[in-house]
Design a protein around this motif. Structure first.
Motif, mmCIF file in Angstrom:
data_model
loop_
_atom_site.group_PDB
_atom_site.id
_atom_site.type_symbol
_atom_site.label_atom_id
_atom_site.label_comp_id
_atom_site.label_asym_id
_atom_site.label_seq_id
_atom_site.Cartn_x
_atom_site.Cartn_y
_atom_site.Cartn_z
ATOM 1 N N ASP B 416 0.860 -1.181 0.000
ATOM 2 C CA ASP B 416 0.000 0.000 0.000
ATOM 3 C C ASP B 416 0.900 1.237 0.000
ATOM 4 O OD1 ASP B 416 -1.527 2.172 0.711
ATOM 5 O OD2 ASP B 416 -1.834 1.499 2.775
ATOM 6 N N ARG B 417 0.812 2.012 -1.051
ATOM 7 C CA ARG B 417 1.706 3.135 -1.273
ATOM 8 C C ARG B 417 1.777 4.096 -0.083
ATOM 9 N NH1 ARG B 417 5.325 5.249 -2.567
ATOM 10 N NH2 ARG B 417 5.666 6.835 -4.131
ATOM 11 N N ALA B 418 0.627 4.409 0.479
ATOM 12 C CA ALA B 418 0.587 5.450 1.511
ATOM 13 C C ALA B 418 1.050 4.942 2.863
ATOM 14 C CB ALA B 418 -0.826 6.014 1.632
ATOM 15 N N GLY B 419 1.014 3.626 3.060
ATOM 16 C CA GLY B 419 1.295 3.113 4.399
ATOM 17 C C GLY B 419 2.410 2.111 4.441
ATOM 18 N N ALA B 421 5.762 2.500 4.939
ATOM 19 C CA ALA B 421 6.957 2.692 5.767
ATOM 20 C C ALA B 421 6.953 1.640 6.872
ATOM 21 C CB ALA B 421 6.968 4.091 6.367
ATOM 22 N N ARG B 423 7.706 1.549 9.961
ATOM 23 C CA ARG B 423 7.074 1.928 11.220
ATOM 24 C C ARG B 423 5.542 1.901 11.088
ATOM 25 N NH1 ARG B 423 8.198 3.094 16.701
ATOM 26 N NH2 ARG B 423 6.355 4.179 17.409
ATOM 27 N N VAL B 424 5.056 2.245 9.909
ATOM 28 C CA VAL B 424 3.611 2.311 9.699
ATOM 29 C C VAL B 424 3.018 0.919 9.510
ATOM 30 C CG1 VAL B 424 1.790 3.337 8.291
ATOM 31 C CG2 VAL B 424 3.890 4.615 8.729
ATOM 32 N N THR B 428 0.036 -0.787 11.611
ATOM 33 C CA THR B 428 -1.228 -1.203 11.008
ATOM 34 C C THR B 428 -1.402 -2.723 11.011
ATOM 35 O OG1 THR B 428 -0.225 -0.932 8.840
ATOM 36 C CG2 THR B 428 -1.617 0.847 9.572
ATOM 37 N N PRO B 457 12.102 1.256 2.092
ATOM 38 C CA PRO B 457 11.095 2.265 1.876
ATOM 39 C C PRO B 457 11.305 3.512 2.716
ATOM 40 C CG PRO B 457 10.247 0.524 3.299
ATOM 41 C CD PRO B 457 11.661 0.171 2.949
ATOM 42 N N ASP B 458 12.165 3.454 3.702
ATOM 43 C CA ASP B 458 12.163 4.515 4.694
ATOM 44 C C ASP B 458 13.122 5.662 4.433
ATOM 45 O OD1 ASP B 458 10.235 3.177 5.844
ATOM 46 O OD2 ASP B 458 11.201 2.834 7.774
#
Ligand SMILES: Cc1cc2nc3c(=O)[nH]c(=O)nc-3n(C[C@H](O)[C@H](O)[C@H](O)COP(=O)(O)OP(=O)(O)OC[C@H]3O[C@@H](n4cnc5c(N)ncnc54)[C@H](O)[C@@H]3O)c2cc1C
Ligand SMILES: Cc1cc2nc3c(=O)[nH]c(=O)nc-3n(C[C@H](O)[C@H](O)[C@H](O)COP(=O)(O)OP(=O)(O)OC[C@H]3O[C@@H](n4cnc5c(N)ncnc54)[C@H](O)[C@@H]3O)c2cc1C
Lengths: 408, 499
Positions: B416-419, B421, B423-424, B428, B457-458
């Motif tokens: 999921d592009r927006a989430g 990272a 840590r995210v 989630t 990604p980070d």
């Protein structure tokens, strides 16, 4: 505004909320972040959405607007698509309500007066008798002197909420670029026309500084520094428990608290349980730059505060602690609006311990200001051109009280 | 000896005990801390009763030496022994100048006891010797009752003499599978087969052409030969290049699916075989306990080429970490067994105490430490975890057992592009957020997310916000709210016991 290019600098929850509003308004939006989306402050705090901690004034109005918008916004995110529905669910919206408890006589008096003022401003604040308090929170301390229920208080899982807003912005046509650190501004004819990043230049008509606690640094890189700095906070997380805490419960110590030095460690406790069963306890406040160390004595003070509210949690293990940096402005008000020194630059930040809750209202307000539309509320208290933001921070101590919590 | 250096040794396993011994020999004052009641660590904790019966020769070879060292250290007038004392946090003095951290302890009882006291300990040097725990990769059915980690099975068999099953398969990789199988047999379980995932070619490449050059140094040859003989006596088959890729059963494990593996651990089509079992024990190497080294600010070293994922603490020739005054020894610097841990501990303790770098005995210690390091490297190369193991997973395979997060949820979150990272996705999917705080699934989830996401990604870590890593746990041990709320006191040496 078709064809207007907007670049949002920072993909935290404020950047996400602003990007979403601007994208829905038809602007061509790009979001730049030097790290991953929603991974900085937004993923290192809590998700309280509170009216209860705010006295009458501009911030309360922004909080009320945001509180109204949250369920609407999440419903719209969910309606867009199956992915949107998933994203909205991951925000873990929960309108569980807050309960503020005083444990001393003076505390009770201050809380009662504070609640009356809030009611005058349209906040629901219901006094609880001892019996009502115990049925709402059976494990709360018997040593309470007053308690108020704020049914409008709510919570989200902040990183999930930010990701939901950002996903909706992307679905509305925005572009996200992570790993793009902004290094400096490109000024043409007195206007901010572009930014230089580690991966090249990005030109646009509108730039929104949404760099959280780094907003001060970033604005200085762009040549228009604002007075936003970090204020550290630490949060404790317990192992999962059977249901023990049913609302957001916090002590009334902050009410009427004035003047203690901002550098000093301050603690207060907001105790709440998460969907997974853990109890979250926040938090401390410390001005120590970007010092990433957890300090055992700060954690100890937070734990002691929490036990004053819930003595029966003494045997519950803390399995994790984490901390982040609130974007702090000395007068405790966010900065929302155009930078008068550098046309093309806008700011949306400095929400300190309330940026999660206030994000959707801020995004709405920023869009209205950018588009020159009538605003949902008076935005002048948040203007960039004020002493706390541009001037000497020492001369801009808080004018209001009752703004010591965050949402923590 | 008024101004003797004060050395704090954390962990009293083979490495820590030996560090304390050497530091005392070099003239330092030592505080030796362990969360356990007794010194010995993973290795000696389970030896006495269980080994006494079957292996008197090993007992005489190893145990008396340990006993002697234990007594000498604990009875030493310059040593303070703090049993039942867990380090729950290390507090570095400041980002600059770096130095040994203040050690925060919880003293006086097991983790589930109540009312442990908070203490602090400030020393001139700190030796970290906190060891490793065994690693298990997920596969469909690994969360069924009857599936044990190899370490847990061995502890049950050796420590409590529990018969884990009557038809047991032991699978995974590494020589550690052999003592596990041996302990199961000794406790009365019937072991059907021991499956070593590494194929003959990988093993041969890893150990090199003259493995015997290394083995004598580490005292492993006889031990391993003994295990092999024991398996043969019990007619246990030892197979290479095969592993358990699925466990099945109603309510508990009833059968496993084993399959032949290619060198990258992808399954050879058509090689699957079903074996009825009532227990299965799996182990895929070890994860070093890196939370304290990370809390102290120690730099890690990268992975051994082709070796298991995850890093170890970087140390120099004197076992110094990148942080002045902080030393590391034992399995947190590499996995090579107890003798290597002892050698490292001795070098670390001597150096931490400021002992003469030209001292004669140090040369022999260094040599045996170097042999241990070489052994660790070969071990890692001979038993790499193949990257294609994730091919065993299905969408509904649980990857984080505490939170019940499955592989499908992880895939969805990472893509999921927006989430996406790290840590995210952690917040989630909740993978790694449960009571074990990612001690079991952390490295696995990190590996899977990195692979699914392609690139890291980070981007750059944020100022002041340490990168989300599988080993970052600033609260290194759970601490009760009541214990945390109570004030802490400096460690008072007079109160502690000299056994
Ligand atoms: C312990 C704690 C508890 C909290 N509890 C609550 C609560 O209960 N309720 C509540 O409402 N709020 C709470 N907050 C506050 C809330 O977390 C913040 O106000 C909010 O997250 C700020 O969001 P942001 O988008 O402004 O900042 P961030 O999330 O930090 O986002 C800023 C982004 O800008 C990026 N950036 C910075 N510099 C650059 C650059 N040069 N180039 C490109 N990108 C850059 C960063 O990488 C980052 O992703 C809490 C905060 C803390 C620390
Ligand atoms: C089940 C099992 C069986 C094994 N069998 C063999 C074998 O047959 N032959 C062989 O050569 N090797 C064997 N090994 C490996 C051997 O045990 C290790 O090589 C050796 O114990 C490593 O020594 P160490 O000192 O580095 O760590 P450990 O022995 O793990 O000691 C670490 C110590 O640190 C303490 N500690 C950790 N964290 C904290 C904290 N936060 N606060 C306070 N104290 C802490 C622990 O209680 C422990 O006592 C086995 C390992 C395991 C797990």
């Amino acid at each position: 505004m078709n064809g207007t290019r907007a670049v949002v600098l920072g993909a935290g929850i404020l950047g996400a909320a602003c990007a979403r509003e601007l994208a829905l308004a038809g602007l061509e939006v790009t979001v730049l972040d030097r790290g991953g989306a929603a991974a900085a402050t937004t993923a290192h705090g809590e998700g309280n959405i509170l009216l209860s901690d705010k006295g009458p004034g501009a911030e309360l109005e922004l909080a009320r607007l945001s509180r109204r918008l949250w369920p609407e916004v999440l419903a719209r995110v969910a309606d867009r698509s199956a992915a949107g529905a998933r994203a909205a669910r991951a925000a873990e919206w929960d309108a569980k309500g807050g309960i503020v408890v005083a444990t001393t006589r003076p505390g009770a008096e201050a809380l009662t007066a504070f609640a009356a003022a809030q009611r005058g401003a349209g906040v629901r604040a219901d006094a609880l008798t001892g019996r009502e308090l115990l049925s709402a929170e059976p494990f709360v301390t018997p040593d309470h002197t007053a308690a108020f229920h704020y049914p409008e208080d709510a919570q989200v899982q902040p990183a999930g909420a930010a990701a939901a807003l950002l996903a909706d912005a992307l679905a509305a046509g925005a572009t996200l670029r992570t790993g793009w650190e902004v290094l400096s501004g490109i000024v043409r004819r007195g206007r901010l026309a572009g930014v230089r990043t580690v991966r090249g230049e990005v030109m646009a008509d509108v730039f929104v500084n949404a760099a959280g606690p780094w907003a001060g640094t970033l604005s200085a890189r762009l040549g228009a520094p604002i007075g936003v700095s970090p204020r550290r906070g630490d949060v404790l997380v317990t192992t999962p428990l059977p249901p023990t805490v049913f609302h957001k419960v916090y002590d009334a110590d902050y009410v009427g608290a004035v003047g203690s030095s901002e550098e000093e460690l301050q603690t207060s406790a907001v105790v709440e349980s998460t969907r997974a069963g853990s109890v979250l306890i926040g938090s401390s406040r410390r001005r120590a730059g970007f010092d990433d160390r957890l300090r055992p004595e700060a954690l100890s003070a937070v734990a002691a505060k929490a036990l004053r509210l819930f003595p029966s949690l003494a045997g519950v293990p803390v399995m994790r602690a984490y901390g982040g940096f609130r974007p702090y402005v000395p007068d405790h008000l966010p900065v929302i609006g155009a930078d008068p020194r550098l046309p093309g630059l806008w700011h949306a930040g400095g929400h300190e311990g309330a940026g999660i809750g206030l994000s959707v209202g801020t995004g709405r307000l920023l869009r209205e200001l950018v588009l020159g539309e009538p605003t949902a509320l008076d935005a002048t208290p948040f203007r960039v051109d004020r002493p706390a933001v541009l001037g000497d921070p020492e001369e801009s101590r808080p004018a209001t009280t009752g703004r010591q919590k965050e949402g923590a | 000896m008024s101004a003797a250096r004060h050395v704090a040794v954390i962990g009293a396993g083979p490495a820590g005990l030996s560090a304390a011994h050497a530091a005392l020999a070099a003239g330092a004052r030592v505080t030796l801390v362990d969360s356990a009641e007794q010194p010995g660590g993973q290795y000696h904790r389970m030896l006495p009763a269980a080994y006494a019966a079957e292996h008197p020769e090993r007992l005489h070879h190893d145990w008396p030496a340990f006993e002697r060292r234990r007594r000498r250290v604990l009875a030493h007038p310059r040593c303070t022994w703090m049993p039942d004392s867990a380090v729950w946090m290390l507090e570095p003095p400041a980002p600059e100048p770096a130095g040994p951290p203040r050690v925060h302890l919880l003293c006086g009882g097991p983790a589930d006891g109540s009312g442990r006291a908070r203490r602090t300990l400030d020393a001139d040097a700190v030796v970290l010797a906190v060891g490793a725990h065994d690693r298990v990769l997920p596969f469909p059915g690994w969360d069924l009752p009857g599936v044990f980690t190899a370490g847990a099975a061995q502890a049950l068999a050796k420590g409590e003499r529990v018969v884990v099953g009557d038809r047991v398969v032991v699978a995974g990789t590494g020589p550690f599978l052999l003592p596990v199988a041996a302990s199961l047999l000794e406790a009365g379980s019937r072991v059907l087969e021991v499956l070593e995932a590494a194929g003959p070619a990988t093993l041969a490449r890893g150990w090199g052409r003259r493995p015997w050059e290394l083995v004598p140094h580490t005292g492993k040859a006889g031990e391993l030969a003994g295990y092999v003989a024991l398996l043969a006596r019990h007619r246990v088959r030892y197979r290479l290049g095969r592993t358990v890729v699925e466990a099945r059963g109603e309510g508990r494990v009833e059968e496993v699916v084993t399959a032949r593996l290619r060198p990258d651990w992808s399954v050879v089509p058509g090689s699957a075989r079903t074996v009825p079992v009532d227990a299965v024990c799996v182990g895929h190497g070890f994860s070093p306990q890196l939370e304290l080294p990370l809390a102290a600010g120690c730099v890690l070293r990268g992975e051994v080429a082709g070796g298991p994922p995850g890093a170890f603490v970087r140390v120099d020739d004197d076992q110094r970490t990148s942080v002045p005054g902080v030393f590391a020894a034992g399995e947190i610097t590499g996995i090579a067994g107890a003798p290597a841990a002892r050698a490292e501990g001795a070098v670390a303790g001597w150096a931490a105490a400021g002992g003469d770098p030209a001292a004669r005995p140090l040369r022999a210690l260094r040599r045996s430490r170097d042999a241990g390091r070489a052994f660790a490297e070969r071990l890692a190369r001979a038993h790499p975890v193949g990257a294609a193991w994730s091919g065993w997973l299905r969408a509904e395979t649980v990857v984080c057992r505490c939170e019940g997060t499955d592989y499908g949820a992880l895939c969805a979150a990472v893509t999921d592009r927006a989430g996406s990272a790290a840590r995210v996705t952690k917040l989630t999917t909740r993978a790694g957020l449960g009571p074990c705080q990612g001690r079991v699934c952390g490295p696995t989830v990190a590996e899977l997310t990195a692979r699914l996401a392609g690139a890291p990604p980070d981007g750059e870590p944020h100022e002041g916000l340490p990168p989300a890593g599988p080993h970052r746990r600033p609260v290194a041990q759970p601490i009760r709210l009541g214990e945390l709320a109570a004030p802490s006191a400096p460690t008072d040496e007079r109160e502690s016991s000299h056994e």
